[in-house]
Design a protein around this motif. Structure first.
Motif, PDB file in Angstrom:
ATOM      1  N   LEU A  85       1.866   9.225 -10.512  1.00  0.00           N
ATOM      2  CA  LEU A  85       1.089   9.249 -11.716  1.00  0.00           C
ATOM      3  C   LEU A  85       0.021  10.457 -11.693  1.00  0.00           C
ATOM      4  O   LEU A  85      -0.160  10.842 -12.906  1.00  0.00           O
ATOM      5  CB  LEU A  85       0.164   7.821 -11.249  1.00  0.00           C
ATOM      6  CG  LEU A  85      -0.417   6.938 -12.562  1.00  0.00           C
ATOM      7  CD1 LEU A  85       0.621   6.873 -13.601  1.00  0.00           C
ATOM      8  CD2 LEU A  85      -0.619   5.572 -12.366  1.00  0.00           C
ATOM      9  N   MET A  86      -0.240  10.857 -10.573  1.00  0.00           N
ATOM     10  CA  MET A  86      -1.480  12.025 -10.590  1.00  0.00           C
ATOM     11  C   MET A  86      -0.705  13.143 -11.140  1.00  0.00           C
ATOM     12  O   MET A  86      -1.037  13.786 -12.036  1.00  0.00           O
ATOM     13  CB  MET A  86      -1.754  12.253  -9.324  1.00  0.00           C
ATOM     14  CG  MET A  86      -2.848  13.254  -9.060  1.00  0.00           C
ATOM     15  SD  MET A  86      -3.404  13.477  -7.373  1.00  0.00           S
ATOM     16  CE  MET A  86      -2.148  14.057  -6.769  1.00  0.00           C
ATOM     17  N   GLN A  87       0.720  13.415 -10.863  1.00  0.00           N
ATOM     18  CA  GLN A  87       1.497  14.501 -11.526  1.00  0.00           C
ATOM     19  C   GLN A  87       1.807  14.291 -12.832  1.00  0.00           C
ATOM     20  O   GLN A  87       1.760  15.445 -13.545  1.00  0.00           O
ATOM     21  CB  GLN A  87       2.845  14.642 -10.309  1.00  0.00           C
ATOM     22  CG  GLN A  87       2.493  15.374  -9.024  1.00  0.00           C
ATOM     23  CD  GLN A  87       1.890  16.571  -9.048  1.00  0.00           C
ATOM     24  OE1 GLN A  87       1.740  17.319  -9.841  1.00  0.00           O
ATOM     25  NE2 GLN A  87       1.473  17.214  -7.997  1.00  0.00           N
ATOM     26  N   ALA A 129       0.733  -1.158  -0.155  1.00  0.00           N
ATOM     27  CA  ALA A 129      -0.033   0.047   0.061  1.00  0.00           C
ATOM     28  C   ALA A 129       0.822   1.182  -0.117  1.00  0.00           C
ATOM     29  O   ALA A 129       0.461   2.303  -0.750  1.00  0.00           O
ATOM     30  CB  ALA A 129      -0.987  -0.033   1.201  1.00  0.00           C
ATOM     31  N   ALA A 174      -0.724  -2.373 -10.782  1.00  0.00           N
ATOM     32  CA  ALA A 174      -0.940  -2.740  -9.492  1.00  0.00           C
ATOM     33  C   ALA A 174      -1.355  -1.349  -8.647  1.00  0.00           C
ATOM     34  O   ALA A 174      -2.209  -1.542  -7.917  1.00  0.00           O
ATOM     35  CB  ALA A 174       0.434  -3.031  -8.922  1.00  0.00           C
ATOM     36  N   THR A 175      -1.159  -0.139  -9.282  1.00  0.00           N
ATOM     37  CA  THR A 175      -1.392   0.973  -8.447  1.00  0.00           C
ATOM     38  C   THR A 175      -3.048   1.195  -8.668  1.00  0.00           C
ATOM     39  O   THR A 175      -3.508   1.698  -7.681  1.00  0.00           O
ATOM     40  CB  THR A 175      -0.426   2.172  -8.805  1.00  0.00           C
ATOM     41  OG1 THR A 175       0.634   1.981  -8.647  1.00  0.00           O
ATOM     42  CG2 THR A 175      -0.881   3.496  -8.192  1.00  0.00           C
ATOM     43  N   LEU A 176      -3.466   0.975  -9.974  1.00  0.00           N
ATOM     44  CA  LEU A 176      -4.936   1.299 -10.209  1.00  0.00           C
ATOM     45  C   LEU A 176      -5.740   0.453 -10.010  1.00  0.00           C
ATOM     46  O   LEU A 176      -6.947   0.488  -9.917  1.00  0.00           O
ATOM     47  CB  LEU A 176      -4.644   1.728 -11.627  1.00  0.00           C
ATOM     48  CG  LEU A 176      -3.810   3.205 -11.859  1.00  0.00           C
ATOM     49  CD1 LEU A 176      -4.110   3.629 -13.195  1.00  0.00           C
ATOM     50  CD2 LEU A 176      -4.463   4.447 -11.076  1.00  0.00           C
ATOM     51  N   LEU A 177      -5.271  -1.038 -10.389  1.00  0.00           N
ATOM     52  CA  LEU A 177      -6.364  -1.829 -10.654  1.00  0.00           C
ATOM     53  C   LEU A 177      -6.907  -2.433  -9.379  1.00  0.00           C
ATOM     54  O   LEU A 177      -6.140  -2.678  -8.364  1.00  0.00           O
ATOM     55  CB  LEU A 177      -6.029  -2.984 -11.622  1.00  0.00           C
ATOM     56  CG  LEU A 177      -5.701  -2.332 -12.930  1.00  0.00           C
ATOM     57  CD1 LEU A 177      -5.605  -3.511 -14.001  1.00  0.00           C
ATOM     58  CD2 LEU A 177      -6.693  -1.460 -13.662  1.00  0.00           C
ATOM     59  N   GLN A 231       2.171   2.001  -3.408  1.00  0.00           N
ATOM     60  CA  GLN A 231       1.209   2.333  -4.343  1.00  0.00           C
ATOM     61  C   GLN A 231       0.808   3.769  -4.121  1.00  0.00           C
ATOM     62  O   GLN A 231       0.439   4.540  -5.132  1.00  0.00           O
ATOM     63  CB  GLN A 231       0.021   1.478  -4.355  1.00  0.00           C
ATOM     64  CG  GLN A 231       0.371   0.009  -4.587  1.00  0.00           C
ATOM     65  CD  GLN A 231      -0.718  -1.068  -4.692  1.00  0.00           C
ATOM     66  OE1 GLN A 231      -1.796  -0.560  -4.347  1.00  0.00           O
ATOM     67  NE2 GLN A 231      -0.583  -2.273  -5.074  1.00  0.00           N
ATOM     68  N   GLN A 232       0.811   4.061  -2.889  1.00  0.00           N
ATOM     69  CA  GLN A 232       0.515   5.605  -2.486  1.00  0.00           C
ATOM     70  C   GLN A 232       1.404   6.340  -3.260  1.00  0.00           C
ATOM     71  O   GLN A 232       1.203   7.450  -3.758  1.00  0.00           O
ATOM     72  CB  GLN A 232       0.556   5.937  -0.987  1.00  0.00           C
ATOM     73  CG  GLN A 232       0.121   7.184  -0.474  1.00  0.00           C
ATOM     74  CD  GLN A 232       1.284   7.980  -0.536  1.00  0.00           C
ATOM     75  OE1 GLN A 232       2.438   7.614  -0.178  1.00  0.00           O
ATOM     76  NE2 GLN A 232       1.158   9.360  -0.603  1.00  0.00           N
ATOM     77  N   PHE A 253       1.151   6.360  -6.836  1.00  0.00           N
ATOM     78  CA  PHE A 253      -0.065   7.274  -7.398  1.00  0.00           C
ATOM     79  C   PHE A 253       0.203   8.715  -7.426  1.00  0.00           C
ATOM     80  O   PHE A 253      -0.180   9.298  -8.352  1.00  0.00           O
ATOM     81  CB  PHE A 253      -1.303   7.021  -6.511  1.00  0.00           C
ATOM     82  CG  PHE A 253      -2.518   7.719  -6.898  1.00  0.00           C
ATOM     83  CD1 PHE A 253      -3.070   7.488  -8.075  1.00  0.00           C
ATOM     84  CD2 PHE A 253      -2.703   8.844  -6.317  1.00  0.00           C
ATOM     85  CE1 PHE A 253      -4.274   8.560  -8.344  1.00  0.00           C
ATOM     86  CE2 PHE A 253      -3.884   9.807  -6.479  1.00  0.00           C
ATOM     87  CZ  PHE A 253      -4.572   9.578  -7.818  1.00  0.00           C
ATOM     88  N   LYS A 254       0.652   9.192  -6.555  1.00  0.00           N
ATOM     89  CA  LYS A 254       1.086  10.600  -6.305  1.00  0.00           C
ATOM     90  C   LYS A 254       2.005  11.101  -7.708  1.00  0.00           C
ATOM     91  O   LYS A 254       1.552  11.901  -8.289  1.00  0.00           O
ATOM     92  CB  LYS A 254       1.759  10.877  -5.154  1.00  0.00           C
ATOM     93  CG  LYS A 254       1.004  11.113  -4.001  1.00  0.00           C
ATOM     94  CD  LYS A 254       1.566  11.968  -2.841  1.00  0.00           C
ATOM     95  CE  LYS A 254       1.009  13.278  -2.776  1.00  0.00           C
ATOM     96  NZ  LYS A 254       1.515  14.001  -1.518  1.00  0.00           N
ATOM     97  N   LEU A 269      -0.064  12.840 -15.218  1.00  0.00           N
ATOM     98  CA  LEU A 269      -1.044  13.053 -15.915  1.00  0.00           C
ATOM     99  C   LEU A 269      -1.531  14.423 -16.038  1.00  0.00           C
ATOM    100  O   LEU A 269      -2.281  14.987 -16.789  1.00  0.00           O
ATOM    101  CB  LEU A 269      -2.193  11.814 -15.436  1.00  0.00           C
ATOM    102  CG  LEU A 269      -2.179  10.792 -16.390  1.00  0.00           C
ATOM    103  CD1 LEU A 269      -3.170   9.727 -15.580  1.00  0.00           C
ATOM    104  CD2 LEU A 269      -2.637  10.649 -17.608  1.00  0.00           C
TER     105      LEU A 269
END
Lengths: 306, 202
Positions: free
Chosen positions: B27-29, B17, B55-58, B20-21, B24-25, B31
């Motif tokens: 990935l968010m930046q 987790a 793994a981060t999204l699904l 992945q956090q 994700f941060k 995008l």
């Protein structure tokens, strides 16, 4: 304000250790994260998500809170603002809940120190940086709700970028009152397509969304919607060629700009209140951190001069 | 380095987790700011970057189509996503060296979020060197920016531009090489500036 020392002293706080980091389970976080990416890819579109039950009433900032909890990690420094202030009741409670459920994070009241800022009703006066993310709590996400009660129809209108009825409402305001009567949550068009409800920020803050350096995420817990204003994106408040958008004025009867009675600032959004003893009207910066910073630089300058 | 999970087992960090956090941060930046390249090398532990994105999204709520067979059978139970035909999939994983032969979900006018997200495996992403030099403009880009991509069939870029021609319909792309991530949301205007055979190495 590290919460390291505070987390272990009461059974109540110990119990929180049995929850997942960030209170939400990982599946809930993943769903919110997927919605956030969609929201960024379709600027201004309200992405539906399954807003979870939180241990506080919907309408108390659960949308912003779920966003924050899905984004935050142990390296992050968080600031929580309510109406510009770090110590009003909504901010204090949300902050202590996040400190309790996210052991290891730091919290701060200074904009410059935070990389994650959750806010209710204000965007900080100090310009945000690229490495910061602003999360806004939203009570009513849909700007079209004042002209169309059916969500199905609103979704079609949004898809077609059909905002004629909203513009008629603004026009009628001008005819009746010589002024657009929407004071806060001013409808703002993002990337020339979707019109968003900018959350209850004053008009003063709306221009800060345009071409912002920081990513702005908006979360509505009760209405189960997430939307975003990506960085470097056009955000235009609705206006007419002959009636341009204008922000709140702070001039007194003589046309002089009012200043903050505390720090003397003449370029910030001011709150008006009545002094309990003298009955006098006072004006003070709404952004308490900004006011403190101004006060500090003022005293530094004075001591340098003295 | 393998990390210990809550039960004490040693697992690849991309399934944990806290990793992945962090991913994700990033990935968010990525995008939010098309043209920005993030390097995930420190998180990957020999996993391919596309697997870390997945793994981060699904989870079990979404569907995945593995068009080019990049995943191994053992990845699927961990990803939890259900297999789906590419035309219906929420997430599509492709090797970008082969031209697309399908039509992904583009969303609907009232629900453009029903569109697919494509994860495209390319051979390299770089600011300066690569076979195809792209100019990016649009939300998230301060003015304009350039990026070079190698190992992508040019048909992908033409198709992508066609699929994204009627906003709000369109697809969102995440380009990955071995360790780097690039985001191309549907709002980004992608122009091919130059196609080079030698990857810009003279």
């Amino acid at each position: 304000m590290s919460n390291q020392a505070k987390t272990s002293d009461t059974p109540f706080r110990q119990a929180s250790a049995e929850y997942n980091f960030g209170f939400l389970d990982e599946y809930a976080k993943k769903e919110i994260r997927r919605s956030v990416l969609k929201a960024i890819a379709i600027p201004g579109y309200q992405v539906p998500y399954s807003s979870r039950e939180m241990p506080m009433g919907r309408g108390f900032g659960t949308g912003g809170l779920q966003l924050t909890l899905s984004l935050i990690g142990k390296q992050d420094t968080l600031k929580v603002i309510d109406q510009g202030s770090d110590d009003s009741v909504n901010a204090v409670n949300l902050r202590s809940f996040i400190e309790m459920t996210c052991p290891g994070i730091d919290t701060t009241t200074k904009v410059a120190e935070a990389n994650l800022i959750q806010s209710r009703h204000r965007i900080p006066e100090q310009a945000l940086r690229e490495d910061q993310v602003l999360v806004l709590q939203v009570p009513y996400p849909d700007a079209l709700v004042v002209v169309e009660p059916s969500e199905d129809k609103r979704k079609i209108m949004h898809g077609e970028a059909d905002y004629s009825r909203l513009l008629v409402k603004l026009y009628e305001d001008i005819v009746k009152f010589d002024e657009i009567t929407i004071s806060h949550r001013y409808p703002t068009r993002i990337n020339r397509h979707y019109v968003i409800d900018s959350s209850p920020i004053p008009r003063w803050d709306v221009p800060k969304m345009n071409d912002s350096k920081a990513l702005i995420l908006l979360g509505a817990g009760r209405e189960k919607k997430i939307y975003a204003v990506p960085p470097y994106t056009l955000a235009e408040p609705l206006e007419f060629d002959d009636v341009p958008f204008r922000v709140e004025g702070f001039n007194d009867e003589t046309g002089k700009r009012r200043t903050c009675h505390r720090c003397g600032c003449d370029h910030s959004f001011l709150d008006e209140f009545i002094d309990a003893r003298s009955g006098e009207k006072l004006y003070q910066c709404s952004d308490s951190d900004y006011c403190d910073e101004q006060l500090k630089s003022l005293s530094v300058n004075q001591s340098l001069e003295g | 380095m393998l990390k210990q999970d809550l039960l004490g087992a040693y697992v690849n960090p991309i399934w944990l987790a806290d990793t992945q956090q962090a991913l994700f941060k990033s990935l968010m930046q990525v995008l939010s700011r098309p043209g920005r390249l993030d390097n995930w090398a420190e998180w990957l532990e020999n996993s391919p970057a596309y697997l870390a994105v997945l793994a981060t999204l699904l989870d079990g709520e979404v569907s995945l189509a593995d068009v080019s067979g990049l995943l191994t059978e053992s990845n699927w139970p961990l990803l939890q996503a259900h297999k789906s035909a590419v035309e219906q999939a929420n997430y599509i994983l492709c090797d970008a060296t082969k031209a697309p032969t399908f039509l992904p979900k583009l969303g609907t006018l009232s629900s453009p979020d029903f569109a697919a997200t494509l994860i495209l495996k390319v051979s390299s992403l770089d600011k300066m060197q690569g076979n195809i030099r792209l100019k990016l403009t649009g939300p998230g880009v301060n003015g304009e920016t350039e990026i070079c991509v190698s190992g992508i069939d040019q048909a992908w870029l033409d198709q992508r531009n066609e699929w994204c021609s009627a906003f709000p319909l369109g697809i969102d792309c995440i380009l990955v090489d071995d360790t780097q991530i690039l985001g191309l949301p549907r709002t980004t205007k992608v122009e091919i500036l130059e196609v080079r055979d030698n990857g810009g190495l003279n």
